[in-house]
Design an enzyme around this catalytic site. Structure first.
Site: not given
Ligand code: UGA
Length: 437
Positions: A30, A264, A334, A254, A152, A121, A85, A148
């Site tokens: 890095d 992301c 973020r 949901l 998180e 991505t 990205t 990927e």
């Molecule tokens: C997301 C994807 O789930 C991963 O599969 C992907 O690899 C990753 O982005 C990425 O592109 O690197 P992540 O950002 O770690 O993962 O978080 P998520 O678990 O998807 O949650 C995203 C947001 O949705 C959070 O703010 C969470 O609170 C919200 N969320 C999730 C809801 O508001 N309701 C739900 O039912 C589920």
């Protein structure tokens, strides 16, 4: 196998550690010297459950090293690109400057037969363009795209035992060579019968953005239902349970609430829209703009609910905000809906005190104007309203009877529909969820 991982953020640091844990010989690179210094000491520069353990054990085994010098990647056969990205300033498109710079920096150190593997991505079409850059370099190296899907908070598990593997490879011998190398990298997952899809560059790139767009759509769908539930007296939580029993729909993702955030989903749906417009098919994903709009509206909705619940003008009120990170098990703020709500309430003049098990440090760097506390008790004391915006277990376990003795007015806005409404009401609280009577 000797592997280099270029970019040691959330994705790269976990990937490098996990690959070493799986027995590969890994160098993580890095340009951020602070990040590398911390990693070299066995300390991840961010919170990710399980990462400190595999980082320390991989370093102790001698299979994992870190460097700021890209020349140290020479000798590795597979070079993963895991740089960010982010959303471009002033546009919805993805900023590819880090990916381009990473590819340029590795070119002088590539040998014939090496494989550069994009994990970041990216907008569809990027891999084909970069494959040409690598081909023109005359090094004899080739490119593959291997998106990927880690979440998180579960990044270590998702990397070591992914639910699927996708390889985007070139046609012909180059693609076969890439597949052989990647199969060696992921030998453990392949032995565990992890589903594998070997495809072309464009499909691999699209799989990633389509997956995130689908998840974002699911969340905005249920949030839209919660808005309808609010005006009709229905309960969105029961609605989600009931439709979720249909296997075609499924209950996961949901949960209605303050919406999605993080590094992301928000930027990926915007970049997808921008790319589709460039390709002349903006209409195909125009619905993602609505998904984004619904999502951002939830933040306003929680702020408006708080203002309405207060028994005094907002600029004279103390508001306790429970949650800052974009989701539990993460210190990532973020595009966090939780931090956004706290900042908006502060902007309206409220005396905001916010707490979070992991997100305070990152929030303070971005928003020093907020007051932070590591103590839930101190945060609640004297509050005119409490707003829960990240569903950490620590907050779900708060005893409403105890909490009622601390606040000035027992009003709680449950921005994640995560609390037991009946228990909080029984303890004297005015409880409000989103789309819940
Ligand atoms: C997301 C994807 O789930 C991963 O599969 C992907 O690899 C990753 O982005 C990425 O592109 O690197 P992540 O950002 O770690 O993962 O978080 P998520 O678990 O998807 O949650 C995203 C947001 O949705 C959070 O703010 C969470 O609170 C919200 N969320 C999730 C809801 O508001 N309701 C739900 O039912 C589920």
């Amino acid at each position: 196998m000797r592997i280099s991982v270029i970019g040691c953020g959330y994705l790269g640091a976990v990937h490098a550690s996990a690959m070493a844990e799986l027995g590969h010989d890994v160098i993580g690179i890095d340009i951020d010297i602070r990040k590398i210094e911390q990693l070299a000491l066995g300390k991840p520069p961010f919170y990710e459950p399980g990462l400190p353990e595999i980082l320390t054990s991989a370093m102790a085994s001698g299979r994992l090293r870190f460097s700021t010098d890209i020349a140290d990647a020479a000798g590795a056969q597979v070079h993963f690109i895991g740089v960010g990205t982010p959303q471009k300033a002033g546009s919805h498109a993805a900023d590819l400057s880090y990916v381009d710079a990473a590819v340029q920096s590795i070119l002088p150190h590539l040998a014939a037969g090496d494989l550069v593997v994009g994990k970041s991505t990216v907008p569809v079409g990027t891999a084909a363009r970069l494959a040409e850059v690598i081909e023109r370099s005359g090094t004899g190296a080739t490119l593959a795209w291997n998106p990927e899907f880690l979440r998180e908070g579960f990044a270590v598990k998702d990397t070591i035992s992914p639910d699927r593997l996708v390889y985007g490879v070139a046609a012909g011998a180059a693609g076969e060579h890439a597949t052989v190398l990647l199969n060696e990298v992921y030998a453990a997952a392949i032995a565990a019968a992890t589903p594998l899809i070997v495809t072309d560059f464009a499909t691999a790139e699209l799989v990633k953005v389509a997956a995130n767009a689908f998840l974002a759509t699911k969340i905005s769908f249920i949030n839209a239902m919660s808005e309808i539930a609010d005006v009709s007296g229905a309960d969105v939580t029961q609605l989600a349970d009931a439709i979720g029993f249909d296997n075609r729909i499924g209950r996961r993702f949901l949960n209605a609430g303050v919406g999605f955030g993080g590094g992301c989903l928000p930027k990926d749906i915007r970049a997808f829209t921008a790319r589709a417009e460039e390709l002349g098919r903006g209409d195909s994903v125009a619905f993602l703009k609505e998904v984004d709009t619904i999502n951002m509206r939830q933040r306003q909705r929680v702020v408006a609910m708080t203002l309405q619940a207060l028994d005094k003008p907002v600029y004279t009120a103390k508001v306790a905000v429970l949650g800052l990170s974009f989701k539990p098990h993460s210190d990532d703020v973020r595009d966090s809906p939780a931090l956004d709500v706290a900042v908006q309430l502060r902007g309206l003049g409220a005396d905001v005190m916010a707490t979070d098990p992991q997100g305070i440090e990152n929030s303070r760097l971005r928003h020093p104007q907020l007051t932070y506390s590591t103590s839930v008790e101190e945060t609640l004391r004297g509050a005119d309203a409490v707003v829960l915006v990240t569903e950490w277990a620590e907050f779900k376990q708060i005893d409403p009877v105890w909490a009622a003795t601390l606040v000035r007015v027992p009003i709680i806005i449950d921005g994640r529909n995560t609390l037991d409404a009946a228990a909080w009401r029984a303890a004297g609280w005015t409880y409000q969820g989103l789309g819940r009577p």
